[in-house]
Motif scaffolding. Structure first.
Motif, PDB file in Angstrom:
ATOM      1  N   THR A   1      35.132  26.214  48.913  1.00 30.45           N
ATOM      2  CA  THR A   1      34.245  25.552  47.952  1.00 30.45           C
ATOM      3  C   THR A   1      34.601  24.084  47.810  1.00 30.45           C
ATOM      4  O   THR A   1      33.729  23.209  47.768  1.00 30.45           O
ATOM      5  CB  THR A   1      34.336  26.244  46.587  1.00 30.45           C
ATOM      6  OG1 THR A   1      33.991  27.625  46.737  1.00 30.45           O
ATOM      7  CG2 THR A   1      33.406  25.593  45.587  1.00 30.45           C
ATOM      8  N   THR A   2      35.882  23.798  47.767  1.00 30.41           N
ATOM      9  CA  THR A   2      36.334  22.409  47.641  1.00 30.41           C
ATOM     10  C   THR A   2      35.906  21.581  48.846  1.00 30.41           C
ATOM     11  O   THR A   2      35.410  20.457  48.710  1.00 30.41           O
ATOM     12  CB  THR A   2      37.863  22.357  47.496  1.00 30.41           C
ATOM     13  OG1 THR A   2      38.249  23.092  46.329  1.00 30.41           O
ATOM     14  CG2 THR A   2      38.349  20.924  47.365  1.00 30.41           C
ATOM     15  N   GLU A   3      36.078  22.126  50.046  1.00 28.31           N
ATOM     16  CA  GLU A   3      35.792  21.375  51.268  1.00 28.31           C
ATOM     17  C   GLU A   3      34.301  21.309  51.565  1.00 28.31           C
ATOM     18  O   GLU A   3      33.797  20.293  52.069  1.00 28.31           O
ATOM     19  CB  GLU A   3      36.546  22.003  52.439  1.00 28.31           C
ATOM     20  CG  GLU A   3      38.058  21.851  52.299  1.00 28.31           C
ATOM     21  CD  GLU A   3      38.837  22.681  53.305  1.00 28.31           C
ATOM     22  OE1 GLU A   3      38.188  23.363  54.123  1.00 28.31           O
ATOM     23  OE2 GLU A   3      40.079  22.657  53.260  1.00 28.31           O
ATOM     24  N   ALA A   4      33.567  22.389  51.254  1.00 27.34           N
ATOM     25  CA  ALA A   4      32.135  22.419  51.557  1.00 27.34           C
ATOM     26  C   ALA A   4      31.311  21.697  50.491  1.00 27.34           C
ATOM     27  O   ALA A   4      30.188  21.273  50.756  1.00 27.34           O
ATOM     28  CB  ALA A   4      31.654  23.859  51.696  1.00 27.34           C
ATOM     29  N   GLY A   5      31.848  21.577  49.271  1.00 25.02           N
ATOM     30  CA  GLY A   5      31.162  20.830  48.227  1.00 25.02           C
ATOM     31  C   GLY A   5      30.275  21.652  47.326  1.00 25.02           C
ATOM     32  O   GLY A   5      29.751  21.130  46.337  1.00 25.02           O
ATOM     33  N   SER A   6      30.100  22.916  47.635  1.00 24.24           N
ATOM     34  CA  SER A   6      29.277  23.781  46.782  1.00 24.24           C
ATOM     35  C   SER A   6      29.614  25.233  47.086  1.00 24.24           C
ATOM     36  O   SER A   6      30.126  25.558  48.167  1.00 24.24           O
ATOM     37  CB  SER A   6      27.789  23.541  47.005  1.00 24.24           C
ATOM     38  OG  SER A   6      27.383  24.038  48.267  1.00 24.24           O
TER      39      SER A   6
ATOM     40  N   VAL B   1      29.818  36.772  45.490  1.00 24.50           N
ATOM     41  CA  VAL B   1      31.185  37.186  45.824  1.00 24.50           C
ATOM     42  C   VAL B   1      32.135  35.995  45.755  1.00 24.50           C
ATOM     43  O   VAL B   1      33.247  36.088  45.217  1.00 24.50           O
ATOM     44  CB  VAL B   1      31.218  37.833  47.224  1.00 24.50           C
ATOM     45  CG1 VAL B   1      32.650  38.131  47.645  1.00 24.50           C
ATOM     46  CG2 VAL B   1      30.385  39.107  47.245  1.00 24.50           C
ATOM     47  N   VAL B   2      31.697  34.858  46.310  1.00 18.76           N
ATOM     48  CA  VAL B   2      32.535  33.661  46.252  1.00 18.76           C
ATOM     49  C   VAL B   2      32.780  33.246  44.807  1.00 18.76           C
ATOM     50  O   VAL B   2      33.905  32.909  44.413  1.00 18.76           O
ATOM     51  CB  VAL B   2      31.885  32.509  47.047  1.00 18.76           C
ATOM     52  CG1 VAL B   2      32.709  31.227  46.918  1.00 18.76           C
ATOM     53  CG2 VAL B   2      31.740  32.893  48.515  1.00 18.76           C
ATOM     54  N   SER B   3      31.734  33.278  43.975  1.00 20.75           N
ATOM     55  CA  SER B   3      31.869  32.901  42.566  1.00 20.75           C
ATOM     56  C   SER B   3      32.851  33.818  41.845  1.00 20.75           C
ATOM     57  O   SER B   3      33.686  33.355  41.057  1.00 20.75           O
ATOM     58  CB  SER B   3      30.502  32.968  41.868  1.00 20.75           C
ATOM     59  OG  SER B   3      29.620  32.010  42.400  1.00 20.75           O
ATOM     60  N   GLU B   4      32.773  35.114  42.109  1.00 22.50           N
ATOM     61  CA  GLU B   4      33.668  36.061  41.454  1.00 22.50           C
ATOM     62  C   GLU B   4      35.118  35.859  41.901  1.00 22.50           C
ATOM     63  O   GLU B   4      36.048  35.937  41.093  1.00 22.50           O
ATOM     64  CB  GLU B   4      33.223  37.491  41.737  1.00 22.50           C
ATOM     65  CG  GLU B   4      34.156  38.565  41.182  1.00 22.50           C
ATOM     66  CD  GLU B   4      34.432  38.402  39.683  1.00 22.50           C
ATOM     67  OE1 GLU B   4      35.571  38.705  39.269  1.00 22.50           O
ATOM     68  OE2 GLU B   4      33.524  37.960  38.943  1.00 22.50           O
ATOM     69  N   ARG B   5      35.308  35.563  43.206  1.00 19.37           N
ATOM     70  CA  ARG B   5      36.676  35.338  43.682  1.00 19.37           C
ATOM     71  C   ARG B   5      37.272  34.079  43.064  1.00 19.37           C
ATOM     72  O   ARG B   5      38.461  34.041  42.737  1.00 19.37           O
ATOM     73  CB  ARG B   5      36.682  35.248  45.209  1.00 19.37           C
ATOM     74  CG  ARG B   5      36.420  36.588  45.879  1.00 19.37           C
ATOM     75  CD  ARG B   5      36.460  36.501  47.393  1.00 19.37           C
ATOM     76  NE  ARG B   5      36.223  37.813  48.001  1.00 19.37           N
ATOM     77  CZ  ARG B   5      36.216  38.026  49.311  1.00 19.37           C
ATOM     78  NH1 ARG B   5      36.421  37.027  50.159  1.00 19.37           N
ATOM     79  NH2 ARG B   5      36.007  39.242  49.779  1.00 19.37           N
ATOM     80  N   LEU B   6      36.442  33.049  42.903  1.00 15.13           N
ATOM     81  CA  LEU B   6      36.917  31.832  42.234  1.00 15.13           C
ATOM     82  C   LEU B   6      37.290  32.133  40.787  1.00 15.13           C
ATOM     83  O   LEU B   6      38.333  31.695  40.292  1.00 15.13           O
ATOM     84  CB  LEU B   6      35.837  30.759  42.282  1.00 15.13           C
ATOM     85  CG  LEU B   6      35.737  29.921  43.543  1.00 15.13           C
ATOM     86  CD1 LEU B   6      34.493  29.018  43.478  1.00 15.13           C
ATOM     87  CD2 LEU B   6      36.979  29.065  43.729  1.00 15.13           C
ATOM     88  N   ALA B   7      36.430  32.865  40.104  1.00 19.02           N
ATOM     89  CA  ALA B   7      36.682  33.190  38.706  1.00 19.02           C
ATOM     90  C   ALA B   7      37.950  34.026  38.549  1.00 19.02           C
ATOM     91  O   ALA B   7      38.754  33.805  37.629  1.00 19.02           O
ATOM     92  CB  ALA B   7      35.472  33.938  38.121  1.00 19.02           C
ATOM     93  N   GLU B   8      38.142  34.972  39.465  1.00 19.25           N
ATOM     94  CA  GLU B   8      39.341  35.817  39.396  1.00 19.25           C
ATOM     95  C   GLU B   8      40.602  34.987  39.633  1.00 19.25           C
ATOM     96  O   GLU B   8      41.625  35.188  38.967  1.00 19.25           O
ATOM     97  CB  GLU B   8      39.253  36.936  40.421  1.00 19.25           C
ATOM     98  CG  GLU B   8      40.429  37.902  40.362  1.00 19.25           C
ATOM     99  CD  GLU B   8      40.318  39.031  41.367  1.00 19.25           C
ATOM    100  OE1 GLU B   8      41.209  39.901  41.373  1.00 19.25           O
ATOM    101  OE2 GLU B   8      39.349  39.039  42.145  1.00 19.25           O
ATOM    102  N   LEU B   9      40.526  34.034  40.573  1.00 13.77           N
ATOM    103  CA  LEU B   9      41.678  33.169  40.828  1.00 13.77           C
ATOM    104  C   LEU B   9      42.012  32.339  39.592  1.00 13.77           C
ATOM    105  O   LEU B   9      43.187  32.200  39.219  1.00 13.77           O
ATOM    106  CB  LEU B   9      41.383  32.250  42.019  1.00 13.77           C
ATOM    107  CG  LEU B   9      42.463  31.219  42.368  1.00 13.77           C
ATOM    108  CD1 LEU B   9      43.752  31.908  42.805  1.00 13.77           C
ATOM    109  CD2 LEU B   9      41.968  30.275  43.457  1.00 13.77           C
TER     110      LEU B   9
END
Length: 308
Positions: free
Chosen positions: A13-18, A32-40
């Motif tokens: 997400t950091t490197e791709a910008g979104s 799935v990406v949003s949930e993994r970020l939230a869990e982290l």
């Protein structure tokens, strides 16, 4: 406990910008990406990314965590690659891109050895002389001839490559053999259209640049080689294109007392890519196949050495 898939989602997400771009890169649903970020973030007890409708930005905590996340994922990938390569149990798809000429002459044949060692890997190779973005182009890895100045990528060096001036004996008999930069500028050049038409040579004071007359512009090295052999002008080409033509005598290397700008061959892939183990095994296989120095340099040197 921190999960690696959350670290990978944060880096993508950091490197791709979104999150949308990160989901495409990782091959996952946006949710799935949003949930993994939230869990982290829950695990760390800190907000890493500031989300808004217009853009994403790192918080102070995110900026602090970023280099550590990069190191965590890199060291994990390297350890996994080493263990997987040792066990010989690498499997699954691997989508690659390479330049047309090098792919036909050298990359394609070297892949045969790799696939014999790793028969469970399914390679898809696309040959393209245009620039392919290894981070967003949909490939697991791309072969590059030249420096990889992109912080989003890991670049594994495969081999060196000289560029040499070549022409047909018949052309030189008609137009004369240049012995200096000044004389070279008066000749017709067969130029690679995917980069600047300038030719760069190393001198004691830096780089000297000349702009030869354009007898032909083309975006493929094999066509350039054949055009030079047909007597259409002088070409500046990587040695891996011309080593056999030099040995056969259909092309002659021109020595003006200066070395042309060279380059190196790299295999480049995104830092957070899940196929890192397969790509590392491929890079090691290619290095063995090409040799150090690469066989196209050894053959050129051996065959051009006068006997007796």
């Amino acid at each position: 406990m921190i999960k690696l898939d959350g670290v990978a989602a944060f880096l993508a997400t950091t490197e791709a910008g979104s999150i949308s771009a990160a989901s495409r890169r990782l091959g996952l649903a946006k949710s799935v990406v949003s949930e993994r970020l939230a869990e982290l973030e829950r695990t760390l007890g800190a907000t890493l990314i500031q989300r808004s409708t217009r853009k994403l930005s790192l918080t102070n905590s995110g900026q602090t965590f970023l280099p550590r996340a990069q190191r965590i994922l890199r060291e994990t990938e390297e350890a996994a690659a080493e263990l997987a390569a040792r066990s010989g149990k690498l499997a699954g798809p691997l989508r690659l891109s390479a330049p047309v000429g090098f792919g036909i002459l050298h990359f394609g044949p070297a892949l045969a050895t790799f696939l014999q060692d790793y028969p469970e890997i399914e390679v898809s190779l696309e040959l393209d002389d245009s620039f392919v973005d290894a981070a967003t182009g949909g490939f697991d890895a791309v072969l590059r001839h030249g420096a990889v100045g992109d912080g989003r990528l890991i670049a594994r060096r495969l081999a060196t490559s000289r560029r040499v001036l070549v022409a047909a004996p018949g052309y030189l008999a008609r137009a004369g053999t240049p012995a200096s930069l000044a004389q070279l500028e008066g000749h017709k050049g067969i130029l690679y259209s995917n980069r600047t038409g300038d030719w760069r040579f190393a001198t004691s004071t830096g780089w000297s640049v000349i702009r030869p007359q354009a007898g032909l512009r083309v975006n493929n090295g094999l066509v350039m080689r054949d055009a030079a052999a047909a007597g259409l002008g002088i070409a500046l080409l990587p040695s891996f294109f011309v080593h056999e033509a030099l040995a056969e005598g259909s092309l002659v290397e021109i020595d003006i007392g200066l070395q042309a700008e060279g380059a190196e061959l790299f295999l480049a892939y995104p830092r957070d890519h899940g196929a890192a183990a397969k790509i590392r095994a491929l890079a090691e296989s290619l290095r063995r196949s090409f040799g150090d120095p690469p066989y196209w340099e050894r053959e050129s040197t051996r065959r051009s050495t006068p006997s007796g």
